[in-house]
Design an enzyme around this catalytic site. Structure first.
Site, PDB file in Angstrom:
ATOM      1  N   THR A 368      29.974  91.112 -11.855  1.00  0.00           N
ATOM      2  CA  THR A 368      31.016  90.582 -12.554  1.00  0.00           C
ATOM      3  C   THR A 368      31.054  90.598 -14.046  1.00  0.00           C
ATOM      4  O   THR A 368      29.931  91.055 -14.688  1.00  0.00           O
ATOM      5  CB  THR A 368      30.954  89.063 -12.135  1.00  0.00           C
ATOM      6  N   ASN A 388      32.096  92.031  -7.569  1.00  0.00           N
ATOM      7  CA  ASN A 388      30.955  91.361  -6.887  1.00  0.00           C
ATOM      8  C   ASN A 388      29.676  91.887  -7.137  1.00  0.00           C
ATOM      9  O   ASN A 388      28.944  91.854  -8.420  1.00  0.00           O
ATOM     10  CB  ASN A 388      31.489  91.310  -5.288  1.00  0.00           C
ATOM     11  N   SER A 439      35.040  81.824  -5.224  1.00  0.00           N
ATOM     12  CA  SER A 439      34.416  82.556  -6.234  1.00  0.00           C
ATOM     13  C   SER A 439      33.371  81.499  -7.144  1.00  0.00           C
ATOM     14  O   SER A 439      33.707  80.142  -7.126  1.00  0.00           O
ATOM     15  CB  SER A 439      35.404  83.135  -7.335  1.00  0.00           C
ATOM     16  N   GLY A 461      27.011  85.826 -10.295  1.00  0.00           N
ATOM     17  CA  GLY A 461      27.386  85.080  -8.856  1.00  0.00           C
ATOM     18  C   GLY A 461      27.133  83.519  -9.019  1.00  0.00           C
ATOM     19  O   GLY A 461      27.820  83.012  -9.737  1.00  0.00           O
TER      20      GLY A 461
HETATM   21  N1  GLY Z   1      31.751  87.614  -6.890  1.00  0.00           N
HETATM   22  C1  GLY Z   1      31.282  86.639  -7.739  1.00  0.00           C
HETATM   23  C2  GLY Z   1      31.840  85.483  -7.682  1.00  0.00           C
HETATM   24  O1  GLY Z   1      33.186  85.657  -7.585  1.00  0.00           O
HETATM   25  O2  GLY Z   1      31.402  84.396  -7.685  1.00  0.00           O
END
Ligand code: GLY
Length: 555
Positions: A368, A388, A439, A461
């Site tokens: 991200t 991701n 997310s 994340g």
């Molecule tokens: N892919 C990480 C999130 O959206 O939390």
């Protein structure tokens, strides 16, 4: 020591310990890659507004920051215009029409790696539709002018930094299995050195079509046709019909308060805004800050707030179009008051004893990257977007030159079983066609007396929410400047696993005090990678996070 010498000594000590943010007078872009930050400032200088600049930075990062910048992923934009209008645009990936609940389980019912690596891991990308939606709503410059800098960067190439080459090498094993990824990003296995130029002609051609024909090209035009054809040939799920049906969605901006600030945050399918508002609610009035930043008591109180929120997250959060989220109940005053009074200031509550709460039902129907932008008029964008994992699912689409996401792993591939971030997620986040995976992306703004004061956001994340929260608290509660607030060591607790994870930089005495309260301590290399801007009425002060790379550009 004379008084004068002592004063000089103290001043020097302060200067050494306090890193200053970068200041500009009028406008600023903070991004995780310098070429992209500069592309945004060029748009601002030529009369574009913050939204125009955000579109240009988003496209530029797709070229210069392939680890997370993207055409093949999705994200969230929180926008506040100088006249006070706000918007949250959700352009996150969605599950393909053919998706099924157990699509990533083997015959024995166990999760496979298919949600993480390779063609099958990709959700339907949203970034290009998202940029189009932002531009339509608030943009002021012609679309083609905003895509043009990225076409140039892809066609002429750009010089790779030390950070970029190290990131490519570090992810080589995920890129190598896919011939286009190996050829483009690993120099056919010879690897790039710092100072080499990375040219991406296929990506330049894709971007040139998008510049000329708009998002249509990506969703119903030549790019859509090639992407669907390549997916079909390689076992991927995305079809032309998936692309045709993809829409960016405008969703509610969440508004809360913290110590006299109005907090603007984003609603589900982000779990970030709800988390920030719940944890702020638990902390406000607890006096947690009185023992100072980094003290064992302050860390303990925050960790207990985190533990409780992540238990709620696992149970209650999901795509609001498919799952009823008790949204405002999760940060309503009486609910956060109950959570606060359940915290023992001297003892950790074992996570096994912490269950998701039962907030009142909501009143309403329902690796991200982040960048922060303010323009000379005071319009602002906080945008976080992602594929991701670092370099997504590892696949570069032949003929198109961009990487695909592995966002399908953000669903609960098997509810109750941890994902790549060790997050446990519930039924509300199970896979369904056209659903958006939950997310943690958390673009956030603080407003006081009707004026924007702070923007922050991050990749990372499940740690995004706790990282962004700590930076905001460091500014609001501990009086740090934005650079100090970002530099300060951070920690993370996400309920399960029941571990308090600490970055380097906490004193052994503090760690011992936390152990004595009953916390199981673990180390962590980094809690998110936050960047942000603070506005004090005179200056814009910006900072990027030394845990990664970045630039504060402006004028
Ligand atoms: N892919 C990480 C999130 O959206 O939390």
């Amino acid at each position: 020591m004379t008084m004068r010498v002592l004063v000089l000594f103290l001043a020097a000590a302060t200067l050494v310990s306090a890193r200053q943010p970068v200041r500009f007078k009028k406008a600023m872009v903070v991004a995780q890659e310098p070429h992209a930050a500069d592309a945004g400032v060029d748009i601002l200088k030529s009369g574009g507004n913050a939204v125009d600049a955000a579109v240009a930075v988003g496209f530029a990062l797709a070229v210069t920051y392939p680890v997370a910048g993207n055409l093949g992923g999705g994200g969230f934009a929180l926008i506040r215009m100088a006249d006070g209008r706000t918007a949250f645009l959700d352009f996150r990936e969605r599950a393909p029409l053919s998706a099924t609940r157990n699509m990533y389980l083997d015959p024995g019912g166990n999760p496979t790696r298919d949600s993480v690596a390779g063609w099958r891991a990709a959700g339907v990308p949203g970034s290009v539709r998202g940029f189009e939606a932002m531009h339509r709503k608030f943009g002021s410059r012609p679309w083609s002018k905003l895509v043009a800098p990225s076409v140039k960067l892809a066609k002429q190439g750009f010089v790779l930094s030390d950070h970029a080459t190290r990131s490519l090498r570090a992810n080589a094993k995920d890129l190598e299995p896919f011939p286009e990824s190996k050829r483009i990003f690993l120099n056919n296995g010879r690897f790039f050195e710092m100072g080499d130029r990375l040219r991406q002609p296929e990506l330049a051609a894709t971007l040139a079509r998008i510049a000329k024909r708009g998002a249509r090209d990506f969703y119903v035009g030549e790019t859509a046709r090639i992407l669907a054809e390549q997916c079909a040939a390689n076992g991927g799920h995305i079809t032309q019909e998936d692309l045709r049906q993809y829409k960016a969605i405008e969703r509610p901006v969440l508004k809360g308060t913290y110590k006299g600030y109005e907090v603007l945050a984003i609603s589900p399918p982000s779990s970030g805004g709800v988390g920030i508002l719940q944890m702020m609610g638990v902390l406000e009035g607890s006096g947690y800050e009185k023992t100072g930043p980094g003290s064992a008591r302050a860390i303990h109180m925050l960790a207990e707030a985190m533990r409780r929120y992540y238990a709620d997250r696992a149970e209650h959060l999901g795509d609001p179009d498919f799952h009823k989220v008790p949204l405002r109940g999760l940060f309503a005053a009486d609910y956060v008051g109950r959570l606060r009074s359940g915290i023992d200031p001297d003892h950790a509550t074992p996570s096994a004893q912490v269950k998701a709460g039962t907030p009142a039902p909501g009143a309403e129907p329902t690796e991200t990257t982040h960048f922060s932008i303010v323009d000379a008029q005071g319009n602002a964008v906080a945008l976080t977007y992602t594929i991701n994992g670092g370099f997504g699912n590892g696949v570069t689409v032949p003929k198109l030159g961009f990487l695909l996401n592995n966002e399908m792993d953000d669903f609960a591939v098997k509810p109750g079983v941890p994902n790549m971030f060790q997050l446990i997620q519930g039924e509300g986040n199970a896979i369904q066609p056209k659903k958006t995976p939950l997310s943690s992306m958390t673009p956030t703004m603080l407003v006081k007396d009707g004026k924007l004061r702070l923007i922050a956001g991050a990749p990372g994340g499940s740690r995004i929410i706790t990282g962004v929260l700590q930076v905001i608290l460091n500014v609001v509660d501990h009086g740090m400047n934005i650079q100090e607030a970002i530099d300060a060591p951070r920690f993370h607790h996400q309920w399960m696993p029941d571990k308090l994870m600490l970055e380097k930089g906490f004193s052994p005495d503090t760690v011992e005090l936390l152990r004595s309260r009953g916390h199981t301590i673990d180390s962590i290399s980094g809690v998110a990678n936050v960047n942000g801007i603070v506005l004090d009425g005179t200056w814009l002060a910006g900072a990027w996070d030394g845990r990664g790379d970045g630039k504060v550009a402006g004028y």
